[in-house]
Design a protein around this motif. Structure first.
Motif, PDB file in Angstrom:
ATOM      1  N   LEU A   1       0.835  -1.207   0.000  1.00 41.20           N
ATOM      2  CA  LEU A   1       0.000   0.000   0.000  1.00 41.20           C
ATOM      3  C   LEU A   1       0.867   1.254   0.000  1.00 41.20           C
ATOM      4  N   VAL A   2       1.979   1.212   0.720  1.00 40.83           N
ATOM      5  CA  VAL A   2       2.927   2.330   0.710  1.00 40.83           C
ATOM      6  C   VAL A   2       3.451   2.534  -0.709  1.00 40.83           C
ATOM      7  N   ALA A   3       3.762   1.436  -1.389  1.00 46.90           N
ATOM      8  CA  ALA A   3       4.281   1.506  -2.756  1.00 46.90           C
ATOM      9  C   ALA A   3       3.254   2.079  -3.721  1.00 46.90           C
ATOM     10  N   GLN A   4       1.969   1.966  -3.356  1.00 45.91           N
ATOM     11  CA  GLN A   4       0.896   2.526  -4.181  1.00 45.91           C
ATOM     12  C   GLN A   4       0.657   3.997  -3.883  1.00 45.91           C
ATOM     13  N   GLY A   5       1.446   4.546  -2.951  1.00 42.61           N
ATOM     14  CA  GLY A   5       1.324   5.960  -2.627  1.00 42.61           C
ATOM     15  C   GLY A   5       0.308   6.283  -1.559  1.00 42.61           C
ATOM     16  N   LYS A   6      -0.167   5.258  -0.839  1.00 43.32           N
ATOM     17  CA  LYS A   6      -1.164   5.476   0.209  1.00 43.32           C
ATOM     18  C   LYS A   6      -0.533   6.168   1.424  1.00 43.32           C
ATOM     19  N   THR A   7      -1.259   7.091   2.021  1.00 40.25           N
ATOM     20  CA  THR A   7      -0.801   7.725   3.251  1.00 40.25           C
ATOM     21  C   THR A   7      -1.073   6.797   4.424  1.00 40.25           C
ATOM     22  N   ASN A   8      -0.497   7.102   5.583  1.00 40.43           N
ATOM     23  CA  ASN A   8      -0.737   6.280   6.775  1.00 40.43           C
ATOM     24  C   ASN A   8      -2.223   6.238   7.121  1.00 40.43           C
ATOM     25  N   GLN A   9      -2.887   7.377   6.999  1.00 42.85           N
ATOM     26  CA  GLN A   9      -4.309   7.418   7.320  1.00 42.85           C
ATOM     27  C   GLN A   9      -5.118   6.562   6.356  1.00 42.85           C
ATOM     28  N   GLU A  10      -4.779   6.632   5.070  1.00 48.20           N
ATOM     29  CA  GLU A  10      -5.490   5.842   4.066  1.00 48.20           C
ATOM     30  C   GLU A  10      -5.273   4.347   4.307  1.00 48.20           C
ATOM     31  N   ILE A  11      -4.050   3.988   4.687  1.00 50.33           N
ATOM     32  CA  ILE A  11      -3.755   2.584   4.978  1.00 50.33           C
ATOM     33  C   ILE A  11      -4.551   2.122   6.191  1.00 50.33           C
TER      34      ILE A  11
END
Length: 213
Positions: A159-169
């Motif tokens: 998810l980090v690699a997809q550009g997701k923020t901590n909140q989005e994750i």
């Protein structure tokens, strides 16, 4: 509106890029600086959504300014826009905490999109920069560091690699934001990387995105 601090020691560059950004409707250049020291002061005063940072400036350069801003305000999102792609600029800038890295030869609309993507939590890297970072990873030991990740950590890495923020994750996985931050910290440590950008590059370099392993 995405509030932007624009740092560049060339007045004509600031005038030209700022003029274009004001036509976008969703980007507002709230302050400008022509050196690193002023950039640090304005960043901490205004807390902009994105900081456009030049690297080579008189006095304090953009790398040191980036390092100081991140040290005092870790959530800052800094987009490097420079004429330089040398190793002694790229690696220190990313290690200092820059989120994204573009060249000044980029078209105005590319810079505008990079501002939006950086604001959204994504890391935008010039192709040459991505190649350099991937080459650096390739020179490391071939040991698969990601094999030490737990199933949950692997899930978060993708998810980090997809550009997701901590909140989005946290929202997507139905876990607490604090828990997400702990997982991300553990991932960076296990992969022996400095930040989310390098973690994302590691994921692509090792084929984790394509095969989902």
């Amino acid at each position: 509106m995405i509030r932007v601090l624009f740092v560049d020691d060339h007045e004509m560059v600031r005038i030209g890029v700022s003029a274009y950004l004001t036509t976008q409707g969703d980007i507002d250049v709230i302050a400008e600086a022509d050196n690193g020291q002023k950039a640090v002061e304005l960043a901490l005063e205004h807390r902009p959504d994105v900081i456009l940072m030049d690297l080579v400036m008189d006095g304090m350069d953009g790398i040191e300014a980036t390092r100081l801003i991140i040290d005092k305000w870790p959530e800052a999102k800094i987009l490097i826009v420079t004429s330089f792609i040398d190793d002694d600029k790229v690696y220190p800038a990313l290690e200092a905490g820059a989120t994204s890295y573009l060249l000044k030869t980029s078209k105005a609309d590319v810079i505008a999109k990079a501002i939006r993507d950086t604001y959204a939590g994504e890391s935008v890297l010039e192709k040459e920069v991505t190649a350099k970072v991937m080459a650096k990873f390739s020179s490391r030991s071939s040991q698969a560091l990601h094999e030490s990740l737990t199933k949950r950590e692997m899930e978060i890495l993708l998810l980090v690699a997809q550009g997701k923020t901590n909140q989005e994750i946290a929202d997507e996985l139905f876990i607490a934001l604090k828990t997400t931050k702990v997982h991300v910290s553990n991932i960076l440590s296990k992969l022996e990387v400095q930040d989310r950008t390098q973690a994302a590059v590691y994921a692509y370099q090792n084929g984790l995105i394509e095969n989902g392993s």
